[in-house]
Design a protein around this motif. Structure first.
Motif, PDB file in Angstrom:
ATOM      1  N   VAL A 184       0.840  -1.199   0.000  1.00 40.28           N
ATOM      2  CA  VAL A 184       0.000   0.000   0.000  1.00 40.28           C
ATOM      3  C   VAL A 184       0.876   1.250   0.000  1.00 40.28           C
ATOM      4  O   VAL A 184       1.769   1.401   0.840  1.00 40.28           O
ATOM      5  N   ASP A 185       0.625   2.139  -0.967  1.00 43.19           N
ATOM      6  CA  ASP A 185       1.351   3.400  -1.089  1.00 43.19           C
ATOM      7  C   ASP A 185       0.739   4.394  -0.096  1.00 43.19           C
ATOM      8  O   ASP A 185      -0.372   4.877  -0.291  1.00 43.19           O
ATOM      9  N   THR A 186       1.465   4.692   0.969  1.00 39.42           N
ATOM     10  CA  THR A 186       0.900   5.551   2.020  1.00 39.42           C
ATOM     11  C   THR A 186       0.675   6.981   1.526  1.00 39.42           C
ATOM     12  O   THR A 186      -0.242   7.662   1.998  1.00 39.42           O
ATOM     13  N   GLY A 187       1.482   7.439   0.581  1.00 39.13           N
ATOM     14  CA  GLY A 187       1.270   8.771   0.026  1.00 39.13           C
ATOM     15  C   GLY A 187      -0.032   8.857  -0.738  1.00 39.13           C
ATOM     16  O   GLY A 187      -0.798   9.825  -0.590  1.00 39.13           O
ATOM     17  N   ARG A 188      -0.313   7.848  -1.547  1.00 38.53           N
ATOM     18  CA  ARG A 188      -1.580   7.806  -2.288  1.00 38.53           C
ATOM     19  C   ARG A 188      -2.760   7.674  -1.343  1.00 38.53           C
ATOM     20  O   ARG A 188      -3.818   8.276  -1.548  1.00 38.53           O
ATOM     21  N   LEU A 189      -2.597   6.885  -0.303  1.00 38.59           N
ATOM     22  CA  LEU A 189      -3.672   6.705   0.676  1.00 38.59           C
ATOM     23  C   LEU A 189      -3.973   8.014   1.388  1.00 38.59           C
ATOM     24  O   LEU A 189      -5.135   8.365   1.603  1.00 38.59           O
ATOM     25  N   CYS A 190      -2.933   8.746   1.729  1.00 35.51           N
ATOM     26  CA  CYS A 190      -3.107  10.035   2.395  1.00 35.51           C
ATOM     27  C   CYS A 190      -3.881  10.992   1.493  1.00 35.51           C
ATOM     28  O   CYS A 190      -4.843  11.646   1.932  1.00 35.51           O
ATOM     29  N   ALA A 191      -3.495  11.078   0.224  1.00 35.94           N
ATOM     30  CA  ALA A 191      -4.168  11.963  -0.723  1.00 35.94           C
ATOM     31  C   ALA A 191      -5.628  11.559  -0.909  1.00 35.94           C
ATOM     32  O   ALA A 191      -6.525  12.410  -0.998  1.00 35.94           O
ATOM     33  N   ALA A 192      -5.884  10.251  -0.971  1.00 39.35           N
ATOM     34  CA  ALA A 192      -7.255   9.759  -1.148  1.00 39.35           C
ATOM     35  C   ALA A 192      -8.125  10.133   0.052  1.00 39.35           C
ATOM     36  O   ALA A 192      -9.267  10.589  -0.100  1.00 39.35           O
ATOM     37  N   ALA A 193      -7.601   9.937   1.256  1.00 36.53           N
ATOM     38  CA  ALA A 193      -8.369  10.245   2.466  1.00 36.53           C
ATOM     39  C   ALA A 193      -8.678  11.737   2.550  1.00 36.53           C
ATOM     40  O   ALA A 193      -9.802  12.135   2.899  1.00 36.53           O
ATOM     41  N   ARG A 252     -15.219   3.271   1.823  1.00 29.93           N
ATOM     42  CA  ARG A 252     -15.457   2.904   0.423  1.00 29.93           C
ATOM     43  C   ARG A 252     -14.931   3.982  -0.523  1.00 29.93           C
ATOM     44  O   ARG A 252     -14.288   3.682  -1.536  1.00 29.93           O
ATOM     45  N   GLU A 253     -15.172   5.240  -0.193  1.00 36.16           N
ATOM     46  CA  GLU A 253     -14.741   6.315  -1.071  1.00 36.16           C
ATOM     47  C   GLU A 253     -13.220   6.493  -1.038  1.00 36.16           C
ATOM     48  O   GLU A 253     -12.610   6.823  -2.059  1.00 36.16           O
ATOM     49  N   GLY A 308      -6.991   8.023  -8.715  1.00 32.65           N
ATOM     50  CA  GLY A 308      -6.801   9.364  -8.174  1.00 32.65           C
ATOM     51  C   GLY A 308      -7.701  10.410  -8.783  1.00 32.65           C
ATOM     52  O   GLY A 308      -7.922  11.470  -8.195  1.00 32.65           O
ATOM     53  N   ASP A 309      -8.241  10.127  -9.977  1.00 29.59           N
ATOM     54  CA  ASP A 309      -9.135  11.074 -10.646  1.00 29.59           C
ATOM     55  C   ASP A 309     -10.612  10.739 -10.419  1.00 29.59           C
ATOM     56  O   ASP A 309     -11.484  11.324 -11.067  1.00 29.59           O
ATOM     57  N   ALA A 310     -10.881   9.785  -9.535  1.00 27.20           N
ATOM     58  CA  ALA A 310     -12.266   9.375  -9.288  1.00 27.20           C
ATOM     59  C   ALA A 310     -13.097  10.577  -8.860  1.00 27.20           C
ATOM     60  O   ALA A 310     -12.672  11.385  -8.035  1.00 27.20           O
ATOM     61  N   LYS A 311     -14.298  10.684  -9.433  1.00 20.99           N
ATOM     62  CA  LYS A 311     -15.192  11.776  -9.092  1.00 20.99           C
ATOM     63  C   LYS A 311     -16.135  11.313  -7.991  1.00 20.99           C
ATOM     64  O   LYS A 311     -16.868  10.345  -8.158  1.00 20.99           O
ATOM     65  N   LEU A 312     -16.118  12.015  -6.888  1.00 20.08           N
ATOM     66  CA  LEU A 312     -16.949  11.636  -5.753  1.00 20.08           C
ATOM     67  C   LEU A 312     -18.343  12.233  -5.899  1.00 20.08           C
ATOM     68  O   LEU A 312     -18.511  13.335  -6.435  1.00 20.08           O
ATOM     69  N   PRO A 313     -19.366  11.525  -5.412  1.00 17.57           N
ATOM     70  CA  PRO A 313     -20.723  12.067  -5.484  1.00 17.57           C
ATOM     71  C   PRO A 313     -20.859  13.299  -4.599  1.00 17.57           C
ATOM     72  O   PRO A 313     -20.184  13.431  -3.577  1.00 17.57           O
ATOM     73  N   ALA A 314     -21.723  14.214  -5.017  1.00 14.67           N
ATOM     74  CA  ALA A 314     -21.944  15.425  -4.245  1.00 14.67           C
ATOM     75  C   ALA A 314     -22.640  15.094  -2.934  1.00 14.67           C
ATOM     76  O   ALA A 314     -23.395  14.138  -2.838  1.00 14.67           O
TER      77      ALA A 314
END
Length: 218
Positions: A37-46, A141-142, A150-156
């Motif tokens: 698991v890439d902790t940098g990517r996880l941090c950005a996602a959270a 989940r999100e 990384g470009d996933a669009k989150l629901p409003a």
């Protein structure tokens, strides 16, 4: 926004707790991460998910009349912290990761990535005033979706948008249009004086099969 009955109860308990270590009204979780698991990517996602939900970026303040209101403020965003420690230090720190939060002062969540020589961990702690177990399932989940893309669009967050639009567009014309619309709804059917909307989906998941228009919308 005014507090719900559940929030008022939790706030009362939090403000009057007898012991500073009481953490009853917290919802927290910790994940042991796989080595890949890439902790940098996880941090950005959270952080992306946290910014997308105004409930996470909300706080509580007491007005001059004593009433406590919930408010949204982007400045309450707290970055996901990366903490490095030894395995021994983590074992000592783990029981104390969930700490009391002051409901009337600042951000009401903590998220961190803990890096140790043997394993990495993802820790989240939310006050129950802004999140519940279902909130955490949505959050996880999100975060996973954003980690994988990384470009996933989150629901409003529609509830916030409704409140924001209501505040921005409030006018005599708007209020009159709402009253006229609800008056028309109530003409079609009624139950105890409340308006009823036809159900869209059949089946037991819709309960009684009717949806009541809250009196607050009048």
């Amino acid at each position: 926004a005014e507090l719900t009955a559940g929030q008022l109860f939790q706030l009362e308990m939090a403000l009057n707790q007898k012991h500073p270590r009481v953490i009853t009204y917290h919802v927290a979780m910790i994940f042991t991460l796989r080595p890949e698991v890439d902790t940098g990517r996880l941090c950005a996602a959270a952080e992306k998910v946290l910014r997308n939900h105004p409930a996470f970026l909300s706080g509580f303040r007491r007005e001059a009349d004593g009433k406590v209101l919930q408010y949204y403020d982007e400045s309450l965003f707290t970055p996901v912290e990366t903490v490095r420690m030894t395995d021994e230090a983590f074992a000592v720190a783990k029981p104390g990761l969930v700490r009391p939060m002051d409901p009337l002062s600042g951000s009401l969540y903590r998220c961190s990535i803990i890096v140790t020589p043997s394993r990495n961990y993802f820790f989240c702690d939310f006050h129950h005033l802004i999140a519940d177990e279902m909130s955490l399932s949505v959050f996880v989940r999100e975060v996973a979706d954003c980690y994988l893309d990384g470009d996933a669009k989150l629901p409003a967050d529609y509830l916030y948008l409704i409140l924001r639009d209501e505040k921005n567009a409030r006018s005599e014309d708007t209020e009159r249009a709402v009253r006229e619309h609800l008056a028309e709804v109530r003409k079609k059917e009624n139950f105890g004086g409340r308006g009823i909307l036809k159900q869209d989906l059949p089946g037991p998941e819709t309960g009684t099969g009717v949806f009541y228009v809250p009196d607050a919308l009048r």
